[in-house]
Design an enzyme around this catalytic site. Structure first.
Site, PDB file in Angstrom:
ATOM      1  N   ASP A  33       4.741  -5.364  -8.238  1.00  0.00           N
ATOM      2  CA  ASP A  33       5.273  -4.751  -7.016  1.00  0.00           C
ATOM      3  C   ASP A  33       4.259  -4.742  -5.886  1.00  0.00           C
ATOM      4  O   ASP A  33       4.591  -5.054  -4.741  1.00  0.00           O
ATOM      5  CB  ASP A  33       5.834  -3.355  -7.284  1.00  0.00           C
ATOM      6  N   ASP A 167       8.945   2.481  -8.249  1.00  0.00           N
ATOM      7  CA  ASP A 167       9.439   3.687  -8.906  1.00  0.00           C
ATOM      8  C   ASP A 167      10.398   4.453  -8.019  1.00  0.00           C
ATOM      9  O   ASP A 167      11.486   4.867  -8.441  1.00  0.00           O
ATOM     10  CB  ASP A 167       8.266   4.587  -9.300  1.00  0.00           C
TER      11      ASP A 167
END
Length: 374
Positions: A33, A167
């Site tokens: 990410d 997240d």
């Protein structure tokens, strides 16, 4: 007793409402990410719940897991003022204020069943639950991605954890029976079908009970290695590098770090391609296992507890198994046939007992909806 009733008991008045946000399990795409790459999490059917009401003068945060309340002022709280678990709450309030959005002091009661320290993003779950509560109570209209940005800013700049945005995006964009396919560069989200029960499958989460902490030096060191590798390769981020590019790096450590990221992006795309095409999800098993090998050998973020769990799960019949989360502890996921789930769980528990380790906690991961009113 409901959370609303416990809130009323603690504060002497009912909450305006109860909001919730899920933890997440990352099916595949670890440490991609922050390299502008691809990730494929699911919002977990375990959630953080927050009862909230506007208060006068100060914000008071209570948790069913903590003995003491934490108090701060919404209009003045700054990084470093609040530490520990409540920093994730204070950080959201600060992030709203730093973005020029309205804030208010709140009475808050937090509880939930997302395991803490297991790599299932209990922190983002807490942040997003507080964020949707604060937005609604202050009449602030935000889309899902905007809330995720504020929650991530809280974690990065207030708490000091150098995490990527996966997240919070998973917690906000999750949908039942879907994976959240996220291009972290463009922030484009695509929901990918993942109704395992229809295929006679379960996704086990094996909480290895090996402690997990991201605000130490290891996560930051891996991130710095990736940035250095991208710099040496002359690309904006490792997402832009090829496997051939990676092999030109002369520093062995940086070469291995970059190789993990580049091959992990490929594995994410491979899983998405298979599931988009409606293939039997068992076909993604080898990619899950290859991801674990890469994390162990190239990125060096596994520990014996997770390596044993992944290996034993496969020996007991899992189609694929891998560590999930930032590493150095946490959980393993295993894709198993429905009838094989208990056998796999028992085998891992037996392997832990043989080594004198605490018994793992095993449960099913079911893709659930994202944050909102409970």
């Amino acid at each position: 007793m409901s959370l609303a009733a416990r809130f009323a008991e603690a504060y002497g008045h009912p909450p305006a409402g109860v909001w919730a946000a899920p933890g997440r399990v990352n099916l595949i795409g670890e440490h991609t990410d922050y390299n502008d790459g691809f990730v494929l999490p699911l919002a977990l059917d375990r959630r953080t719940l927050v009862g909230a009401e506007i208060a006068e003068g100060v914000t008071t945060v209570r948790s069913s897991r903590e003995p003491d309340a934490v108090v701060f002022e919404a209009d003045t709280v700054v990084p470093g003022e609040v530490t520990g678990w409540a920093a994730y709450v204070a950080g959201v309030v600060w992030a709203f204020r730093a973005a020029g959005l309205p804030v208010a002091d709140l009475d808050l009661l937090v509880e939930g069943d997302v395991p803490v320290g297991a790599g299932l993003s209990s922190s983002a779950s807490l942040e997003c639950a507080v964020a949707v509560a604060l937005a609604e109570l202050t009449g602030t209209a935000l889309d899902l991605t905007e809330v995720a940005h504020l929650a991530r800013r809280a974690e990065n700049e207030f708490v000091g954890a150098p995490t990527g945005g996966m997240d919070q995006m998973a917690a906000m964009h999750g949908v039942a029976d879907r994976l959240v396919f996220l291009d972290t560069r463009t922030e484009h989200v695509e929901l990918i079908p993942f109704a395992l029960a229809r295929h006679g499958l379960r996704l086990l989460v094996i909480d290895t009970r090996a402690p997990h902490q991201l605000v130490d030096g290891q996560y930051g060191a891996r991130r710095a290695d990736c940035a250095k590798a991208a710099e040496l390769l002359g690309v904006p981020a490792l997402r832009d590098a090829t496997a051939a590019d990676v092999e030109t790096l002369t520093d062995e450590r940086l070469r291995r770090r970059a190789r993990h990221v580049v091959t992990e992006d490929d594995r994410v795309l491979g899983v998405v391609e298979r599931l988009r095409a409606g293939k039997d999800p068992r076909a993604i098993g080898p990619l899950l296992s290859a991801s674990h090998t890469s994390m162990r050998e190239d990125f060096e973020i596994t520990v014996p507890h997770v390596d044993v769990a992944a290996a034993v799960a496969e020996e007991a019949g899992a189609h694929g198994a891998r560590m999930t989360g930032g590493g150095f502890g946490g959980c393993v996921i295993a894709l198993v046939d429905t009838e094989a789930g208990d056998r796999v769980a028992d085998a891992v528990a037996a392997a832990y007992a043989e080594r004198g380790w605490d018994a793992p906690v095993v449960f099913d991961a079911v893709a659930a909806d994202g944050a909102g009113r409970a």
